[in-house]
Structure formats: C-alpha cells, structure tokens
Enzyme design. Structure first.
Site, PDB file in Angstrom:
ATOM      1  CE1 TYR A 242      -2.840  -3.391   0.899  1.00  0.00           C
ATOM      2  CE2 TYR A 242      -1.948  -3.068   3.059  1.00  0.00           C
ATOM      3  CZ  TYR A 242      -2.741  -3.796   2.201  1.00  0.00           C
ATOM      4  OH  TYR A 242      -3.227  -4.946   2.362  1.00  0.00           O
ATOM      5  NE  ARG A 243      -1.662   6.814  -3.130  1.00  0.00           N
ATOM      6  CZ  ARG A 243      -2.803   6.684  -3.887  1.00  0.00           C
ATOM      7  NH1 ARG A 243      -3.082   5.511  -4.695  1.00  0.00           N
ATOM      8  NH2 ARG A 243      -3.838   7.327  -3.711  1.00  0.00           N
TER       9      ARG A 243
ATOM     10  CD  GLU B 147      -0.175 -11.751   2.126  1.00  0.00           C
ATOM     11  OE1 GLU B 147      -1.123 -11.412   1.763  1.00  0.00           O
ATOM     12  OE2 GLU B 147      -0.042 -11.957   3.599  1.00  0.00           O
TER      13      GLU B 147
ATOM     14  CG  ASP C 199      -2.824   4.346  -8.277  1.00  0.00           C
ATOM     15  OD1 ASP C 199      -2.373   3.288  -8.095  1.00  0.00           O
ATOM     16  OD2 ASP C 199      -3.644   4.649  -7.255  1.00  0.00           O
TER      17      ASP C 199
END
Length: 464
Positions: free
Chosen positions: A29-30, A89, A154
């Site tokens: 996530y940015r 993950e 984006d």
C-alpha cells in the site's frame, strides 16, 4: 512524496499478544509523507490491511504497523500476491525463495519483520477517525486521526483523487548499514507493476482453476489495467455455461472486481487479442449475449457511480447452442455488417460491426447523443464514444476506465454503445450519479528531459 515499494506488515486485533499471529499480512500500500514523524496510509477498503484497521478500530486501539523495504527479492512480489484468506504472504515468499524468510522482532511494535530488510519504519495507525477510504459508512468527521491523501499518479493510468485515509505515527526507524531505498513508478501500462501482475496471472492460474474448474486459461489484457477486463477460455459443455463462469469469477477473491469479462471457446487463444475480438464479433448478438451484474468494483474505478460499487459486464463470445435463446432471440442469429457512417472509425477485425466515435464534447450528454444517432442509423452493433483527442489505440483502455456499464450504455435492440468519454457534472443517467473524473497521468517535459540526460548515470544502455 510517497513510499511505493514497501511491504506493509499488519495483524488482526484478535491476534494481539500472539507469539506467531495467524493473521500476519503483508500488503503493498502506498504511503504519503506528511512530516518527519507522520505518514498517511492508503489501503483499499477491500484489502486485508483495511480489514485489520477496522478490527483495531472496533477495539478502540491504534493499529501496529511495520513498513519494510527490501529484504529477499521475492518479498515485493509476495506482498502484491492475491492469496486466499489464511494463506500467508510470508509462506508464499518462502516457497518462491526456496527457503523460509527469517524474521526478527520489531523494536517498538508487536510485530515480526523480515531480518534482511534494508529499512523498517515502525509505528501505529490511528483509528480515532473514519473516512470513505477505509470506513464504508464514511459517516464520521475527519477528525485529527485522518487526512486527505493524494492525488497520486496510479497504475490505472489516471491520477487517483484525494480521499480520507488514516495517519501513521512513526515510533522508530531501523536500517542496515549503507541501506538501499527501493521505490517504483506506476502509470500508464506497461510499467513494472504490469509485469508483477502478469506473473500473478500465470502463477495463480492453477489456483483459480481449483476454484472455478471450468476455466481452461485466462488473460488480463494490458488495456484493462488488471481489474477492468479479463479474457477467459472455457470448454463449453451446456447452454449458458459461459454465464455461470462469469458469476463464478465475480465471486472469486480479487477477481471479483473485474468490470468486463469476455468468455470464449476452448479453441480461442485468450492471449491473442485479435482472436478474442474476432470471436466476439463473429458469435455475439448484443441483445442476447451480454450479462449485466451489480457488485463491488476496485476502489480506483473512477467511473463507478459510488466508491467501489457499480455495474459489471459479461460478454458471452462462445459459439451458441440450442437452449441459449435469451430475450426471444434465435440461437443462430448473426448480424450483417453495418452501414458505414461518416466520421466513424471501424477498427480492423470488427467485421464492420464495431465502431469508435471520437466526440468533441461541448456539453453533458454529448457522448450519449452521438451514440444514439449512430445506433439508430444502423451504423454499428457495438460502439464506443471517446473524447476527440483520444488515439484509436487507447479506445479500449478509455472504455474500461471511463464507462460504467449501467449508467453509460445506450441500447437499441441488438445494437449497443458505451459512452467512454470523461464525464462532467450533469451526466447522471439511469439513477446513477457521476463522481469526479481524474486526469490521465502525464510525465512533465522537465522530468522526461532529466531522465534522458541521466540515462547513462542510471546504468542503462542507449536504446538502438
């Protein structure tokens, strides 16, 4: 200034105090820099990081977070991987790495982080304010715990517009000696993120086939920017089989956000766009072979009438068999090429049935009115209206980005068109509102010139 290529480590509030929390998630996530000790975290409403934040909010506590740069080369990919709930993950990264990812305890937050990270930023995400970004109700005041984040150029090729997201209060920064700070650039594809997405498409095919057995293969075409379009190949066995597959995909993990699904027979190569569109225009009657469904969409879909919610389109481009008569249209109906119209482009491979109108938009509704004239004159069976300055090779990109299938379609019997122009106030239709449309991402001339001047400094060879 943004963090763009870090793994964001979080846990669910129910795992507070657990030595090895089962909910340990890594997302990519940015984060936008606010000042020396604060960031703002942008994670989409549907993602695990946002779900974890909601769990800490219910508990009335800030959420611990670790923002980890670098480490094993598989970690950035693993952070982007759309794994099923409960599949870590870290486990995926270890599998791809050939051995586990060593972890160590963070200094100031109750999380473990990859031991080989270059840099780790630790902190707590405030939960004392809500906002549309993470709170679907969006009924709380902005407060001190959230700020407007954005705009940001984006991966959709557009600037995602400002919205409310929560603040991260940084408590520690640790790093290796001579640490390397990794980052990436996103924008109109193809950029680096496109190839990460292509890897996911291939790696996740076996898993997708265990969930939806009917799928032979699938492809996420570049013009769809991952979530806007999917080409799907099936071995058709019975009437309306393709419709079943569409709805299965719309219920399968992150594939659920797919706005347009095109289903073809087993002998069509989904990686050959010309072959897919040939199947569409050879096999489809657009009064019979389209499926419309309402549901959740990607948060970055600016065409959606409401944040993350709108309509989706399924195109059944398989060869029709008996039992597939829908809306009273014969199963073997195939339309003839349309009458040529001045000022309209007919792309090759569209069998004369596909038209692109470039519209000099002067007022709300100009795109719709242009489509109505074309369809009523028999000028196309399937048409897209785009803004006049859009190159023809961007028409499909603008269609999936700018059109909501429910609000922006015009239908005349078996002829259909979609208004893919950038919407302006006053273009609400069919009871569906229009939100602000962002501009297309552009790199300014000064930045391009700087990169050109320093190309050799970056270690790249001049292209021939």
């Amino acid at each position: 200034r943004y963090v763009t290529l870090a793994g964001i480590h979080t846990i669910h509030a129910d795992d507070e105090g657990a030595a090895r929390p089962a909910s340990h998630n890594i997302g990519m996530y940015r984060l936008q820099l606010v000042d020396k000790t604060r960031l703002v975290l942008h994670a989409h409403l549907h993602h695990d990081g946002a779900a974890h934040w909601r769990s800490w909010k219910r508990k009335g506590k800030p959420m611990p977070v670790a923002i980890c740069f670098g480490g094993e080369s598989v970690l950035p990919y693993a952070a982007t991987c759309p794994l099923p709930p409960g599949i870590s993950e870290l486990m995926m990264a270890g599998f791809l790495n050939g051995r586990g990812i060593p972890l160590v305890a963070a200094e100031t937050v109750p999380l473990r982080v990859p031991a080989n990270s270059e840099i780790v930023i630790e902190g707590f995400v405030r939960t004392d304010a809500g906002g549309p970004g993470w709170d679907p109700r969006g009924d709380e005041p902005l407060g001190e715990g959230a700020v407007f984040e954005g705009p940001f150029g984006d991966h959709t090729g557009f600037y995602s517009l400002p919205d409310r997201y929560p603040l991260v209060e940084v408590t520690a920064i640790t790093h290796r000696s001579d640490a390397v700070y990794p980052t990436t650039i996103v924008g109109l594809p193809p950029q680096e993120d496109y190839y990460l997405g292509k890897a996911t498409e291939r790696i996740m095919l076996p898993l997708l086939r265990t969930v939806i057995h009917d799928i032979v293969d699938y492809h996420l075409p570049m013009f769809g920017c991952f979530h806007n379009c999917a080409f799907v190949r099936i071995r058709k066995e019975y009437p309306l089989h393709a419709r079943r597959v569409m709805y299965s995909i719309w219920g399968a993990g992150q594939m659920a956000w797919t706005k347009v699904i095109v289903v073809v027979d087993h002998d069509v190569d989904v990686h050959d766009a010309q072959a897919v569109w040939r199947a569409v225009f050879e096999n489809c009657d657009f009064g019979r072979d389209l499926e419309f469904a309402n549901g959740p969409l990607d948060i970055l879909d600016h065409a959606a009438p409401r944040l993350g919610a709108g309509q989706k389109l399924g195109i059944d481009a398989t060869r029709k068999i008996r039992g597939e008569e829908v809306n009273g249209i014969a199963h073997d109906a195939a339309r003839e090429p349309c009458t040529s119209s001045a000022g309209v482009d007919y792309p090759e491979g569209g069998h004369g049935r596909f038209a692109i109108l470039r519209v000099e938009k002067q007022a709300p509704g100009d795109g719709v009115r242009a489509l109505e004239v074309l369809l009523e004159a028999g000028g196309a069976d399937f048409a897209l209206a785009v803004d006049a300055d859009v190159p023809l090779d961007q028409a499909l990109f603008r269609w999936t980005a700018n059109a909501d299938p429910g609000r922006d379609r015009v239908q005349r019997g078996s002829r259909i068109g979609f208004d893919a122009t950038a919407k302006i106030p006053g273009e609400e239709r069919n009871g569906q509102p229009v939100r602000d449309y962002p501009p297309v991402l552009e790199m300014d001339a000064e930045t391009r010139a700087l990169v050109d001047r320093r190309w050799a400094d970056y270690g790249f060879q001049e292209s021939s």
